[in-house]
Design a protein around this motif. Structure first.
Motif, PDB file in Angstrom:
ATOM      1  N   THR A 178       0.832  -1.208   0.000  1.00 15.56           N
ATOM      2  CA  THR A 178       0.000   0.000   0.000  1.00 15.56           C
ATOM      3  C   THR A 178       0.864   1.254   0.000  1.00 15.56           C
ATOM      4  O   THR A 178       0.500   2.267  -0.589  1.00 15.56           O
ATOM      5  CB  THR A 178      -0.924   0.009   1.224  1.00 15.56           C
ATOM      6  N   GLY A 179       2.003   1.162   0.670  1.00 16.36           N
ATOM      7  CA  GLY A 179       2.899   2.310   0.718  1.00 16.36           C
ATOM      8  C   GLY A 179       3.758   2.449  -0.526  1.00 16.36           C
ATOM      9  O   GLY A 179       4.307   3.503  -0.795  1.00 16.36           O
ATOM     10  N   GLU A 180       3.902   1.346  -1.277  1.00 11.47           N
ATOM     11  CA  GLU A 180       4.767   1.394  -2.459  1.00 11.47           C
ATOM     12  C   GLU A 180       3.954   1.563  -3.744  1.00 11.47           C
ATOM     13  O   GLU A 180       4.197   2.481  -4.516  1.00 11.47           O
ATOM     14  CB  GLU A 180       5.603   0.102  -2.553  1.00 11.47           C
ATOM     15  N   VAL A 181       3.037   0.646  -3.975  1.00 10.30           N
ATOM     16  CA  VAL A 181       2.226   0.701  -5.204  1.00 10.30           C
ATOM     17  C   VAL A 181       0.746   0.506  -4.878  1.00 10.30           C
ATOM     18  O   VAL A 181       0.201  -0.564  -5.046  1.00 10.30           O
ATOM     19  CB  VAL A 181       2.663  -0.379  -6.229  1.00 10.30           C
ATOM     20  N   PRO A 182       0.095   1.567  -4.382  1.00 11.38           N
ATOM     21  CA  PRO A 182      -1.303   1.420  -3.977  1.00 11.38           C
ATOM     22  C   PRO A 182      -2.207   0.937  -5.112  1.00 11.38           C
ATOM     23  O   PRO A 182      -3.154   0.194  -4.863  1.00 11.38           O
ATOM     24  CB  PRO A 182      -1.691   2.833  -3.521  1.00 11.38           C
ATOM     25  N   VAL A 192      -7.184   0.197  -0.274  1.00 10.86           N
ATOM     26  CA  VAL A 192      -6.054   1.039   0.126  1.00 10.86           C
ATOM     27  C   VAL A 192      -6.436   1.865   1.349  1.00 10.86           C
ATOM     28  O   VAL A 192      -5.668   1.997   2.311  1.00 10.86           O
ATOM     29  CB  VAL A 192      -5.636   1.969  -1.045  1.00 10.86           C
ATOM     30  N   THR A 193      -7.651   2.407   1.306  1.00 11.43           N
ATOM     31  CA  THR A 193      -8.137   3.232   2.411  1.00 11.43           C
ATOM     32  C   THR A 193      -8.089   2.464   3.723  1.00 11.43           C
ATOM     33  O   THR A 193      -7.600   2.961   4.734  1.00 11.43           O
ATOM     34  CB  THR A 193      -9.584   3.673   2.112  1.00 11.43           C
ATOM     35  N   ARG A 194      -8.587   1.230   3.685  1.00 14.74           N
ATOM     36  CA  ARG A 194      -8.625   0.417   4.901  1.00 14.74           C
ATOM     37  C   ARG A 194      -7.224   0.145   5.435  1.00 14.74           C
ATOM     38  O   ARG A 194      -6.960   0.273   6.626  1.00 14.74           O
ATOM     39  CB  ARG A 194      -9.304  -0.915   4.579  1.00 14.74           C
ATOM     40  N   MET A 195      -6.321  -0.232   4.530  1.00 14.24           N
ATOM     41  CA  MET A 195      -4.950  -0.531   4.967  1.00 14.24           C
ATOM     42  C   MET A 195      -4.316   0.702   5.601  1.00 14.24           C
ATOM     43  O   MET A 195      -3.602   0.616   6.592  1.00 14.24           O
ATOM     44  CB  MET A 195      -4.090  -0.975   3.781  1.00 14.24           C
ATOM     45  N   ARG A 196      -4.595   1.875   5.005  1.00 14.06           N
ATOM     46  CA  ARG A 196      -3.979   3.094   5.542  1.00 14.06           C
ATOM     47  C   ARG A 196      -4.582   3.453   6.897  1.00 14.06           C
ATOM     48  O   ARG A 196      -3.878   3.905   7.791  1.00 14.06           O
ATOM     49  CB  ARG A 196      -4.126   4.227   4.530  1.00 14.06           C
ATOM     50  N   TYR A 197      -5.892   3.258   7.028  1.00  6.39           N
ATOM     51  CA  TYR A 197      -6.495   3.493   8.339  1.00  6.39           C
ATOM     52  C   TYR A 197      -5.864   2.583   9.393  1.00  6.39           C
ATOM     53  O   TYR A 197      -5.561   3.022  10.498  1.00  6.39           O
ATOM     54  CB  TYR A 197      -8.016   3.269   8.285  1.00  6.39           C
ATOM     55  N   PHE A 198      -5.650   1.298   9.014  1.00  5.07           N
ATOM     56  CA  PHE A 198      -5.004   0.365   9.946  1.00  5.07           C
ATOM     57  C   PHE A 198      -3.624   0.870  10.342  1.00  5.07           C
ATOM     58  O   PHE A 198      -3.261   0.893  11.514  1.00  5.07           O
ATOM     59  CB  PHE A 198      -4.861  -1.022   9.302  1.00  5.07           C
ATOM     60  N   GLY A 199      -2.850   1.263   9.332  1.00  7.75           N
ATOM     61  CA  GLY A 199      -1.488   1.713   9.581  1.00  7.75           C
ATOM     62  C   GLY A 199      -1.458   2.903  10.526  1.00  7.75           C
ATOM     63  O   GLY A 199      -0.698   2.917  11.506  1.00  7.75           O
ATOM     64  N   VAL A 200      -2.295   3.887  10.263  1.00  7.86           N
ATOM     65  CA  VAL A 200      -2.304   5.095  11.093  1.00  7.86           C
ATOM     66  C   VAL A 200      -2.836   4.768  12.491  1.00  7.86           C
ATOM     67  O   VAL A 200      -2.321   5.258  13.497  1.00  7.86           O
ATOM     68  CB  VAL A 200      -3.130   6.220  10.427  1.00  7.86           C
ATOM     69  N   ALA A 201      -3.871   3.898  12.555  1.00  9.75           N
ATOM     70  CA  ALA A 201      -4.422   3.532  13.865  1.00  9.75           C
ATOM     71  C   ALA A 201      -3.359   2.859  14.720  1.00  9.75           C
ATOM     72  O   ALA A 201      -3.187   3.175  15.902  1.00  9.75           O
ATOM     73  CB  ALA A 201      -5.621   2.611  13.679  1.00  9.75           C
ATOM     74  N   LEU A 202      -2.594   1.940  14.100  1.00  4.62           N
ATOM     75  CA  LEU A 202      -1.526   1.268  14.843  1.00  4.62           C
ATOM     76  C   LEU A 202      -0.484   2.279  15.324  1.00  4.62           C
ATOM     77  O   LEU A 202       0.033   2.170  16.428  1.00  4.62           O
ATOM     78  CB  LEU A 202      -0.862   0.206  13.962  1.00  4.62           C
ATOM     79  N   SER A 203      -0.205   3.267  14.487  1.00  4.82           N
ATOM     80  CA  SER A 203       0.790   4.267  14.896  1.00  4.82           C
ATOM     81  C   SER A 203       0.292   5.033  16.116  1.00  4.82           C
ATOM     82  O   SER A 203       1.072   5.386  16.999  1.00  4.82           O
ATOM     83  CB  SER A 203       1.109   5.221  13.744  1.00  4.82           C
ATOM     84  N   GLY A 204      -1.020   5.271  16.169  1.00  7.28           N
ATOM     85  CA  GLY A 204      -1.578   5.972  17.322  1.00  7.28           C
ATOM     86  C   GLY A 204      -1.442   5.154  18.597  1.00  7.28           C
ATOM     87  O   GLY A 204      -1.043   5.672  19.645  1.00  7.28           O
ATOM     88  N   ILE A 205      -1.754   3.848  18.490  1.00  5.30           N
ATOM     89  CA  ILE A 205      -1.687   2.996  19.684  1.00  5.30           C
ATOM     90  C   ILE A 205      -0.246   2.864  20.171  1.00  5.30           C
ATOM     91  O   ILE A 205       0.039   2.981  21.365  1.00  5.30           O
ATOM     92  CB  ILE A 205      -2.299   1.613  19.370  1.00  5.30           C
ATOM     93  N   LEU A 206       0.678   2.655  19.223  1.00  5.62           N
ATOM     94  CA  LEU A 206       2.071   2.480  19.627  1.00  5.62           C
ATOM     95  C   LEU A 206       2.660   3.771  20.184  1.00  5.62           C
ATOM     96  O   LEU A 206       3.370   3.760  21.199  1.00  5.62           O
ATOM     97  CB  LEU A 206       2.898   1.969  18.441  1.00  5.62           C
ATOM     98  N   ALA A 207       2.354   4.891  19.523  1.00  4.85           N
ATOM     99  CA  ALA A 207       2.845   6.169  20.050  1.00  4.85           C
ATOM    100  C   ALA A 207       2.271   6.393  21.447  1.00  4.85           C
ATOM    101  O   ALA A 207       2.936   6.956  22.319  1.00  4.85           O
ATOM    102  CB  ALA A 207       2.453   7.310  19.123  1.00  4.85           C
TER     103      ALA A 207
END
Lengths: 307, 373
Positions: A178-182, A192-207
């Motif tokens: 998703t980050g290389e060739v959406p 793509v939208t779902r994968m990006r939401y997952f990615g950002v959500a995980l970043s929120g939890i980890l941060a």
């Protein structure tokens, strides 16, 4: 020599403590950036979670309730970033900056609303050190590595887990794609939208883990602006570590070491202000040394529109 | 060409066309501001206060009396400078978050040199301001060089340089330039060598405001009326095409960040010479960061920056009155600014409200780049 070894243990221990929030945030940033969304808001996400964690612990008297509060806040504000960047196609760097300002303003506002004044919150129950039997008895390394709080042990575990998830699972493959060739991900029928939401959500939890560790592991209180650029240092660690979990964690350890040295250095030799600069100077040096060679995910920073 | 059409000067023909363009340009900020105030109203309700009372107090505090207007102008002055610092770099496609540190570099230069040259009286002012332009320019050039030479992303380097600049300024204020006094910091600049107040009942508002307006004019002329400015904007719009046309991307990168640094430093100097007369530790913070909001609200155009600075300056002074009249903490203003910033580039959101036209309007307000590249 005796003296040197005697101070090495504590230095190592505080390296781990200072590196912990950086590792959490860097791993968080990794999930977001691998999905193609820049998250310079990590700094803000950490700050908000550090604050809400303390609020939760203050109301409940329980550190774990605080952690829950912190994680929830980190997730919510990450989702705001996701909503802005992914759904509303706002500029990712600007949205991230707004998240940081929102964190600074929001925690300042709520400090007054909840605790009656700005500055530093009352002390709350934090995460205490839990020595691991046997391991913590190893000379030198034992107390430094295995006489830490629960969140530090979680951080150790998350490094290989993140590596495994990113490189050895279908989810990780989709995330990286998703980050290389959406376009390709989209063609394969994955949103793509779902994968990006997952990615950002995980970043929120980890941060958020990083933020909560800051206010309830490293300290037992929140003070305004306490993240002090750690979110950005974590981002630099991510670049330095070439968007790889092991590399990013290694870089975070290096930055943690710089902070540990800064705190422990004799104040009478070098003026305090110059000591304070060391982690930031080191971050720039690391960026200069490695940025040119690091290759960011290709589709990073660009909103994706289905054709 | 569609990109250029948005600039008021180069836009549609005649006054009608210019007004239409200006209206379209203002659309994103206006929508962001309206939504932000709606959210603000909800927050005020949640604190158990009446939003009408709170916002009335906000308005009164910002514009209700000559003193209030003076306070708004006083607040807006440094924000014009830090807003320009972001806007000029943005036109080159660069995101300068270093305004905070550049502001401190200017402030400490002004405090140190202002005290030393105090005996020159009024003559010291232009000398000190010129020196601050220079130190700000050099400090701003650092992330430009790091980017052009090594590819280090300016977002991270400018942030790191903020912490370094603040520590450097504090070191100088607390050691070589320190004076004996209750408040730690530098000595006070002789009153004759400070920027005088405007008077007219406007409180502490000073002639620094006019220096700020002059700076905005210079930024406009530089960007739209010189070859250098054309190159900077060309690099920002399309680095590939600019490079192909023989323009140096590296040089324009360094210059755009350095010029931005000079503007922010001038802001720090004006704050020291017009308001405080010295640098205390701690010194005023967050003016550099607020400049980001100012620039984006103003669509990175000098005229927009002035308007954005006035709006955020008004918000800051109104918030004081609001805290006084209700019990809503004045930090609410910072939250509102953050929400505005969050929404001001949200293309799809505006599209939902006004339809497809939104897409044509957004160009030039975004960077479309990741980190590390």
């Amino acid at each position: 020599m005796e003296d040197f070894l005697g101070s090495l243990g504590p230095l190592l221990a505080s390296t781990i403590r200072f590196a912990t929030p950086l590792v959490f945030a860097a791993l968080g940033g990794l999930f977001s950036e691998r999905s193609g969304v820049v998250n310079i808001g990590l700094e803000g996400l950490m700050l908000i979670s550090a604050f809400t964690g303390v609020v939760g612990a203050w109301y409940s008297g329980n550190a774990f309730v605080g952690l829950g509060f912190g994680l929830a806040a980190g997730l919510i504000f990450a989702l705001i970033h996701a909503l802005m960047c992914i759904t509303f196609e706002a500029d990712q760097i600007i949205s991230g900056t707004a998240i940081i300002l929102l964190a600074l303003g929001g925690t300042g506002f709520l400090m007054v609303e909840i605790f009656g004044s700005g500055g530093t919150s009352p002390r709350v129950p934090g995460f205490k050190e839990i020595p691991i039997p046997l391991l913590s008895d190893i000379p030198l390394f034992g107390p430094a590595l295995f006489s830490q709080s629960l969140l530090v042990y979680l951080m150790y575990a998350l490094i290989p887990i993140t590596w495994f998830v990113v490189y050895r699972t279908p989810f990780g493959l989709r995330l990286r794609a998703t980050g290389e060739v959406p376009e390709a991900v989209d063609t394969a029928g994955v949103s793509v939208t779902r994968m990006r939401y997952f990615g950002v959500a995980l970043s929120g939890i980890l941060a958020a883990f990083g933020g909560v560790y800051l206010s309830m592991g490293l300290l037992s209180a929140f003070s305004e602006g306490m993240t002090g650029g750690r979110g950005f240092i974590a981002l630099a660690a991510l670049i330095f570590g070439r968007w790889n979990p092991i590399g990013a964690a290694g870089a975070a350890l290096l930055f943690g070491f710089a902070q540990a040295v800064t705190v422990r250095a004799p104040q009478d030799v070098v003026p305090n202000e110059f000591l304070q600069m060391i982690p930031y100077v080191l971050t720039i040096v690391a960026l200069v040394a490695f940025a040119g060679r690091a290759v960011a995910p290709a589709a990073i920073g660009k909103p994706y529109r289905k054709e | 060409m569609t990109e250029e059409r948005r600039e008021p000067r180069e836009g549609g023909s005649g006054i009608g066309g210019a007004l239409r363009d200006a209206g379209a340009t203002l659309l994103f900020p206006v929508i962001a501001i309206l939504i932000s105030f709606a959210i603000g109203a909800v927050i005020v309700l949640l604190t158990g206060n009446n939003p009408v009372t709170a916002f009335a107090a906000l308005l009164r505090g910002a514009f209700g009396s000559p003193t209030a207007i003076g306070r708004t102008l006083l607040n807006a002055t440094p924000l014009i400078f830090t807003g320009l610092a972001v806007a000029v770099a943005f036109r080159a496609g660069l995101f300068n978050i270093g305004g905070e540190g550049q502001f401190f570099i200017g402030a400490i230069t002004a405090a140190g040199l202002g005290v030393a040259l105090g005996s020159l009286g009024f003559l010291a002012i232009p000398i000190v301001l010129a020196a601050c332009l220079l130190t700000g320019f050099l400090w701003g050039a650092i992330p430009g060089l790091l980017k052009a030479r090594f590819g280090a992303h300016e977002v991270i380097t400018t942030i790191m340089l903020n912490y370094i600049a603040i520590n450097l300024a504090y070191y100088l204020a607390l050691n070589p330039l320190r004076t004996e006094g209750l408040v730690p910091g530098t000595d006070t600049i002789d009153i004759a060598a400070r920027i005088p107040a405007i008077g007219l009942g406007l409180g502490r508002a000073n002639f620094g405001l006019f220096i700020a307006l002059l700076a905005a004019l210079v930024a406009y002329l530089l960007l739209w009326r010189t070859r250098r400015g054309f190159e900077i904007r060309a690099v920002g719009l399309s680095p590939g095409a600019a490079g192909y046309a023989g323009m140096s991307i590296g040089l324009n990168t360094v210059l755009a960040l350095a010029i931005g640094g000079a503007f922010a430093a001038l802001g720090g100097a004006v704050e020291v010479m017009g308001v405080y007369g010295k640098m205390t530790v701690p010194f005023v913070t967050n003016l550099g960061f607020t400049g980001i909001g100012v620039a984006l609200l103003g669509r990175n155009h000098p005229v927009g920056v002035v308007l954005g600075a006035l709006l955020l300056g008004a918000l800051a002074s109104g918030a004081q009155e609001m805290q006084f009249a209700t019990d809503v903490p004045l930090q609410l203003a910072n939250v509102l600014v953050a929400v505005i910033l969050l929404l001001v580039t949200a293309t799809k959101l505006v599209e939902l409200i006004i339809g497809k036209r939104a897409r044509a309007l957004v160009a030039g307000t975004r960077l479309e780049r990741g980190l590390g590249s």
